[in-house]
Design a protein around this motif. Structure first.
Motif, PDB file in Angstrom:
ATOM      1  N   LYS A   3       0.840  -1.218   0.000  1.00  0.00           N
ATOM      2  CA  LYS A   3       0.000   0.000   0.000  1.00  0.00           C
ATOM      3  C   LYS A   3       0.866   1.256   0.000  1.00  0.00           C
ATOM      4  N   ARG A   4       1.927   1.199   0.836  1.00  0.00           N
ATOM      5  CA  ARG A   4       2.794   2.383   0.910  1.00  0.00           C
ATOM      6  C   ARG A   4       3.425   2.671  -0.451  1.00  0.00           C
ATOM      7  N   ARG A   5       3.841   1.587  -1.093  1.00  0.00           N
ATOM      8  CA  ARG A   5       4.476   1.766  -2.382  1.00  0.00           C
ATOM      9  C   ARG A   5       3.497   2.364  -3.402  1.00  0.00           C
ATOM     10  N   ASN A   6       2.265   1.833  -3.329  1.00  0.00           N
ATOM     11  CA  ASN A   6       1.254   2.343  -4.261  1.00  0.00           C
ATOM     12  C   ASN A   6       0.960   3.819  -4.018  1.00  0.00           C
ATOM     13  N   ARG A   7       0.895   4.179  -2.719  1.00  0.00           N
ATOM     14  CA  ARG A   7       0.585   5.567  -2.417  1.00  0.00           C
ATOM     15  C   ARG A   7       1.717   6.470  -2.921  1.00  0.00           C
ATOM     16  N   GLY A   8       2.943   5.998  -2.736  1.00  0.00           N
ATOM     17  CA  GLY A   8       4.096   6.776  -3.206  1.00  0.00           C
ATOM     18  C   GLY A   8       4.039   7.000  -4.698  1.00  0.00           C
ATOM     19  N   ALA A   9       3.686   5.945  -5.416  1.00  0.00           N
ATOM     20  CA  ALA A   9       3.616   6.062  -6.873  1.00  0.00           C
ATOM     21  C   ALA A   9       2.514   7.033  -7.286  1.00  0.00           C
ATOM     22  N   ALA A  10       1.410   6.994  -6.543  1.00  0.00           N
ATOM     23  CA  ALA A  10       0.285   7.855  -6.903  1.00  0.00           C
ATOM     24  C   ALA A  10       0.619   9.334  -6.697  1.00  0.00           C
ATOM     25  N   ASP A  11       1.579   9.609  -5.803  1.00  0.00           N
ATOM     26  CA  ASP A  11       1.953  11.001  -5.543  1.00  0.00           C
ATOM     27  C   ASP A  11       2.713  11.601  -6.725  1.00  0.00           C
ATOM     28  N   LYS A  12       3.315  10.747  -7.512  1.00  0.00           N
ATOM     29  CA  LYS A  12       4.148  11.258  -8.599  1.00  0.00           C
ATOM     30  C   LYS A  12       3.337  11.400  -9.877  1.00  0.00           C
ATOM     31  N   MET A  13       3.667  12.429 -10.619  1.00  0.00           N
ATOM     32  CA  MET A  13       2.968  12.608 -11.896  1.00  0.00           C
ATOM     33  C   MET A  13       3.615  11.737 -12.963  1.00  0.00           C
ATOM     34  N   LYS A  14       2.939  11.651 -14.078  1.00  0.00           N
ATOM     35  CA  LYS A  14       3.513  10.941 -15.215  1.00  0.00           C
ATOM     36  C   LYS A  14       4.447  11.894 -15.962  1.00  0.00           C
ATOM     37  N   ARG A  15       5.432  11.313 -16.598  1.00  0.00           N
ATOM     38  CA  ARG A  15       6.392  12.138 -17.351  1.00  0.00           C
ATOM     39  C   ARG A  15       5.673  12.967 -18.412  1.00  0.00           C
ATOM     40  N   ILE A  16       4.720  12.347 -19.079  1.00  0.00           N
ATOM     41  CA  ILE A  16       4.023  13.058 -20.154  1.00  0.00           C
ATOM     42  C   ILE A  16       3.323  14.307 -19.618  1.00  0.00           C
ATOM     43  N   ASP A  17       2.774  14.195 -18.399  1.00  0.00           N
ATOM     44  CA  ASP A  17       2.095  15.357 -17.810  1.00  0.00           C
ATOM     45  C   ASP A  17       3.099  16.423 -17.379  1.00  0.00           C
ATOM     46  N   ALA A  18       4.272  15.976 -16.908  1.00  0.00           N
ATOM     47  CA  ALA A  18       5.320  16.939 -16.536  1.00  0.00           C
ATOM     48  C   ALA A  18       5.759  17.738 -17.766  1.00  0.00           C
TER      49      ALA A  18
END
Lengths: 168, 112
Positions: A3-18
């Motif tokens: 769960k922690r890993r998933n939450r961490g990933a969700a905090d980051k944007m996608k490269r395409i959006d950046a």
């Protein structure tokens, strides 16, 4: 743990959006992008004559940007990956020394060499913005295994178009 | 700034590079900045020791060549001494030929 890993990933944007976010505020700036998926993604999002895609030559993008910015009054933006910046970290130090007012750097940091299979970089051991406090922004993005088409424009056409854009 | 000199210094060429302004940390960095300089319509001049020439082979062949950017004028020292320079010193001219780098001003150390 999962769960922690998933939450961490969700905090980051996608490269395409950046990259979209950066390009949304771009007007007539000269944009230089680093090797790998960043250049491919930029090409697919917003190809323009003021873009210079560094295809291959890992580590070269920021140096190219400095060279351009030294000789033009136009604003220059470098969009580089963490692997690209780490390969020539001294150039980040040089950027901090020169403090060129017309040069900005966005580091798209996915903490891996994505185009070679997602092998880890050591970007998680450094804060790039403490090495370069001048116009340097880090955008943490998630690592993906997305397939992005290669740039189908010949290198020499990318060069000629960009050259003409600056020297018109 | 009409001509920008870029590189990493060598004692063998120190008179030629007194007017260099940008302190590069490695030769690849100078090669990359020279590309940007050329794209902006200026003619850069590079300088380095032959040991540095070994470092820039990739940029010469995978950055300059594919984009059809001419290799800049190069001020190059070739060292043969002390012993750790001797191997690179023997190979340097072959290396220049391999990269088809023609516009090179060489300051070569005497072998004996």
């Amino acid at each position: 743990m999962g769960k922690r890993r998933n939450r961490g990933a969700a905090d980051k944007m996608k490269r395409i959006d950046a990259i979209k976010q950066i390009m949304d505020s771009v007007d007539d700036e000269l944009v230089i992008s680093s090797t790998g998926k960043i250049s491919r993604e930029l090409y697919n999002i917003k190809d323009r004559s003021a873009n210079f895609y560094v295809m291959g030559s890992m580590g070269a993008s920021l140096g190219v940007g400095i060279g351009v910015a030294l000789h033009t009054d136009r604003k220059v933006i470098v969009i580089a990956g963490d692997g690209d910046i780490l390969m020539s970290l001294s150039t980040l130090v040089l950027m901090n020394k020169l403090k060129l007012p017309n040069l900005s750097l966005y580091i798209i940091d996915n903490n891996c060499f994505e185009s070679t299979g997602g092998q880890k970089t050591c970007s998680d051991a450094v804060d790039f913005t403490t090495i370069c406090t001048h116009n340097c922004k880090v955008m943490k993005v998630e690592a993906t295994s997305s397939i992005i088409p290669r740039i189908d424009m010949p290198h020499k056409d990318v060069m000629r178009r960009f050259y003409n854009e600056i020297n018109k | 700034m009409s001509k920008l000199k870029l590189g990493v210094p060598c004692s063998g060429i120190k008179e030629q590079i007194e007017d260099a302004e940008i302190p590069c940390s490695c030769e690849e960095e100078a090669m990359a900045i020279a590309v940007g300089t050329w794209l902006a319509g200026k003619k850069p001049i590079l300088y380095m020791q032959n040991s540095g020439l070994c470092r820039v082979v990739d940029y010469a062949l995978s950055l300059y060549k594919p984009y059809e950017i001419p290799l800049p004028k190069l001020i190059l020292s070739i060292r043969h001494k002390p012993y750790h320079h001797s191997f690179c010193g023997q190979k340097t001219r072959n290396l220049l030929n391999l990269m088809e780098w023609e516009n090179v001003e060489i300051a070569e150390q005497q072998i004996k």
